[in-house]
Design a protein around this motif. Structure first.
Motif, PDB file in Angstrom:
ATOM      1  N   ASP A  10       0.816  -1.222   0.000  1.00 34.60           N
ATOM      2  CA  ASP A  10       0.000   0.000   0.000  1.00 34.60           C
ATOM      3  C   ASP A  10       0.851   1.274   0.000  1.00 34.60           C
ATOM      4  O   ASP A  10       0.490   2.265  -0.612  1.00 34.60           O
ATOM      5  CB  ASP A  10      -0.915   0.036   1.237  1.00 34.60           C
ATOM      6  N   GLU A  11       1.965   1.230   0.728  1.00 32.90           N
ATOM      7  CA  GLU A  11       2.756   2.456   0.894  1.00 32.90           C
ATOM      8  C   GLU A  11       4.062   2.417   0.108  1.00 32.90           C
ATOM      9  O   GLU A  11       4.917   3.282   0.277  1.00 32.90           O
ATOM     10  CB  GLU A  11       3.032   2.692   2.392  1.00 32.90           C
ATOM     11  N   ARG A  12       4.207   1.380  -0.722  1.00 36.94           N
ATOM     12  CA  ARG A  12       5.407   1.224  -1.554  1.00 36.94           C
ATOM     13  C   ARG A  12       6.678   1.300  -0.711  1.00 36.94           C
ATOM     14  O   ARG A  12       7.662   1.934  -1.083  1.00 36.94           O
ATOM     15  CB  ARG A  12       5.426   2.273  -2.666  1.00 36.94           C
ATOM     16  N   ARG A  13       6.650   0.635   0.418  1.00 36.72           N
ATOM     17  CA  ARG A  13       7.823   0.597   1.286  1.00 36.72           C
ATOM     18  C   ARG A  13       8.604  -0.696   1.067  1.00 36.72           C
ATOM     19  O   ARG A  13       8.018  -1.731   0.808  1.00 36.72           O
ATOM     20  CB  ARG A  13       7.389   0.635   2.763  1.00 36.72           C
ATOM     21  N   TRP A  14       9.914  -0.614   1.224  1.00 39.94           N
ATOM     22  CA  TRP A  14      10.763  -1.804   1.194  1.00 39.94           C
ATOM     23  C   TRP A  14      10.702  -2.494   2.547  1.00 39.94           C
ATOM     24  O   TRP A  14      10.950  -1.872   3.578  1.00 39.94           O
ATOM     25  CB  TRP A  14      12.214  -1.418   0.908  1.00 39.94           C
ATOM     26  N   ILE A  15      10.391  -3.775   2.509  1.00 40.72           N
ATOM     27  CA  ILE A  15      10.500  -4.572   3.732  1.00 40.72           C
ATOM     28  C   ILE A  15      11.975  -4.900   3.952  1.00 40.72           C
ATOM     29  O   ILE A  15      12.662  -5.284   3.006  1.00 40.72           O
ATOM     30  CB  ILE A  15       9.705  -5.897   3.616  1.00 40.72           C
ATOM     31  N   VAL A  16      12.468  -4.719   5.174  1.00 39.65           N
ATOM     32  CA  VAL A  16      13.791  -5.249   5.507  1.00 39.65           C
ATOM     33  C   VAL A  16      13.572  -6.355   6.534  1.00 39.65           C
ATOM     34  O   VAL A  16      12.925  -6.151   7.561  1.00 39.65           O
ATOM     35  CB  VAL A  16      14.772  -4.169   6.024  1.00 39.65           C
ATOM     36  N   THR A  17      14.094  -7.526   6.237  1.00 42.17           N
ATOM     37  CA  THR A  17      13.822  -8.696   7.067  1.00 42.17           C
ATOM     38  C   THR A  17      14.943  -9.717   6.915  1.00 42.17           C
ATOM     39  O   THR A  17      15.737  -9.649   5.975  1.00 42.17           O
ATOM     40  CB  THR A  17      12.482  -9.352   6.663  1.00 42.17           C
ATOM     41  N   LYS A  18      14.998 -10.666   7.861  1.00 42.37           N
ATOM     42  CA  LYS A  18      15.907 -11.794   7.709  1.00 42.37           C
ATOM     43  C   LYS A  18      15.124 -13.045   7.324  1.00 42.37           C
ATOM     44  O   LYS A  18      15.669 -14.150   7.270  1.00 42.37           O
ATOM     45  CB  LYS A  18      16.653 -12.028   9.028  1.00 42.37           C
ATOM     46  N   ASP A  19      13.849 -12.871   7.080  1.00 39.79           N
ATOM     47  CA  ASP A  19      12.954 -13.995   6.804  1.00 39.79           C
ATOM     48  C   ASP A  19      12.832 -14.213   5.291  1.00 39.79           C
ATOM     49  O   ASP A  19      12.137 -13.479   4.597  1.00 39.79           O
ATOM     50  CB  ASP A  19      11.583 -13.664   7.418  1.00 39.79           C
ATOM     51  N   ARG A  20      13.533 -15.227   4.831  1.00 39.86           N
ATOM     52  CA  ARG A  20      13.583 -15.485   3.396  1.00 39.86           C
ATOM     53  C   ARG A  20      12.200 -15.784   2.821  1.00 39.86           C
ATOM     54  O   ARG A  20      11.836 -15.310   1.733  1.00 39.86           O
ATOM     55  CB  ARG A  20      14.530 -16.667   3.126  1.00 39.86           C
ATOM     56  N   ALA A  21      11.424 -16.567   3.540  1.00 42.14           N
ATOM     57  CA  ALA A  21      10.102 -16.952   3.045  1.00 42.14           C
ATOM     58  C   ALA A  21       9.206 -15.723   2.875  1.00 42.14           C
ATOM     59  O   ALA A  21       8.484 -15.595   1.881  1.00 42.14           O
ATOM     60  CB  ALA A  21       9.450 -17.947   4.011  1.00 42.14           C
ATOM     61  N   LEU A  22       9.304 -14.825   3.836  1.00 46.88           N
ATOM     62  CA  LEU A  22       8.524 -13.586   3.754  1.00 46.88           C
ATOM     63  C   LEU A  22       8.951 -12.785   2.527  1.00 46.88           C
ATOM     64  O   LEU A  22       8.122 -12.268   1.777  1.00 46.88           O
ATOM     65  CB  LEU A  22       8.723 -12.757   5.034  1.00 46.88           C
ATOM     66  N   CYS A  23      10.248 -12.734   2.317  1.00 52.07           N
ATOM     67  CA  CYS A  23      10.785 -11.930   1.219  1.00 52.07           C
ATOM     68  C   CYS A  23      10.284 -12.405  -0.151  1.00 52.07           C
ATOM     69  O   CYS A  23      10.025 -11.594  -1.025  1.00 52.07           O
ATOM     70  CB  CYS A  23      12.315 -11.962   1.248  1.00 52.07           C
ATOM     71  N   THR A  24      10.160 -13.701  -0.297  1.00 59.22           N
ATOM     72  CA  THR A  24       9.723 -14.209  -1.599  1.00 59.22           C
ATOM     73  C   THR A  24       8.284 -13.802  -1.910  1.00 59.22           C
ATOM     74  O   THR A  24       7.858 -13.853  -3.050  1.00 59.22           O
ATOM     75  CB  THR A  24       9.809 -15.758  -1.664  1.00 59.22           C
ATOM     76  N   ARG A  25       7.542 -13.377  -0.895  1.00 59.93           N
ATOM     77  CA  ARG A  25       6.147 -13.007  -1.105  1.00 59.93           C
ATOM     78  C   ARG A  25       5.951 -11.520  -1.358  1.00 59.93           C
ATOM     79  O   ARG A  25       4.832 -11.075  -1.608  1.00 59.93           O
ATOM     80  CB  ARG A  25       5.320 -13.426   0.123  1.00 59.93           C
ATOM     81  N   ALA A  26       7.013 -10.744  -1.251  1.00 62.92           N
ATOM     82  CA  ALA A  26       6.868  -9.295  -1.388  1.00 62.92           C
ATOM     83  C   ALA A  26       7.522  -8.800  -2.668  1.00 62.92           C
ATOM     84  O   ALA A  26       8.512  -9.357  -3.137  1.00 62.92           O
ATOM     85  CB  ALA A  26       7.493  -8.596  -0.189  1.00 62.92           C
ATOM     86  N   LYS A  27       6.953  -7.732  -3.216  1.00 60.69           N
ATOM     87  CA  LYS A  27       7.529  -7.144  -4.417  1.00 60.69           C
ATOM     88  C   LYS A  27       8.781  -6.350  -4.065  1.00 60.69           C
ATOM     89  O   LYS A  27       9.784  -6.397  -4.752  1.00 60.69           O
ATOM     90  CB  LYS A  27       6.483  -6.236  -5.067  1.00 60.69           C
TER      91      LYS A  27
END
Ligand SMILES: [Zn+2]
Length: 148
Positions: free
Chosen positions: A41-58
């Motif tokens: 919604d806010e076009r923000r970059w997620i920063v995470t160490k969770d690989r599985a989460l990352c594969t789900r985000a643009k």
């Protein structure tokens, strides 16, 4: 400027991003679904160490380093960020700071600080007062390197 939403385990990285002036949301608890929604919604970059989460985000940066400064470097390198506005945001709540005259904060700052410091910033959200004190000195070299 790029904006971010940090995963729960990256509190220190979130603070460093704010220190450099990047709009960075951080919650001590948040569901993956909510993180993904905010990012979208806010076009923000997620920063995470969770690989599985990352594969789900643009927009997602998978952080590998353990050291917060190295984590910050990963982010800056990944997005080729060379511009920053250090000391423009509250480290606690991400609000934009406002310059405030010394007279108005005199009662709220340590007398020793009042002796040498002339520039003060104020957070409209939480009321904290910021000045370029010991934290600034510690970070200055790093900030100069990072922000060119
Ligand atoms: Zn604040």
């Amino acid at each position: 400027m790029a904006s971010f939403v940090a995963d729960v385990h990256l509190a220190k990285l979130a603070k460093l991003l704010r220190l450099l002036g990047f709009d960075t949301l951080y919650f001590t608890y948040i569901e993956d679904e909510e993180l993904l929604k905010i990012s979208k919604d806010e076009r923000r970059w997620i920063v995470t160490k969770d690989r599985a989460l990352c594969t789900r985000a643009k927009r997602c940066l998978l952080i590998r380093a353990k050291d917060p400064k190295e984590q910050l470097e990963e982010v800056l390198e990944a997005l080729h960020l060379t511009q920053c506005q250090p000391f423009s945001r509250c480290l606690v709540d991400n609000a934009l700071l406002k310059a405030v005259p010394k007279e108005e904060v005199l009662a709220k700052i340590p007398p020793k600080v009042a002796q040498w410091c002339e520039e003060f910033q104020w957070c409209p959200e939480c009321g904290r007062i910021y000045w370029k004190g010991s934290h600034y000195d510690r970070m200055k070299k790093f900030i100069d390197e990072v922000c060119g």
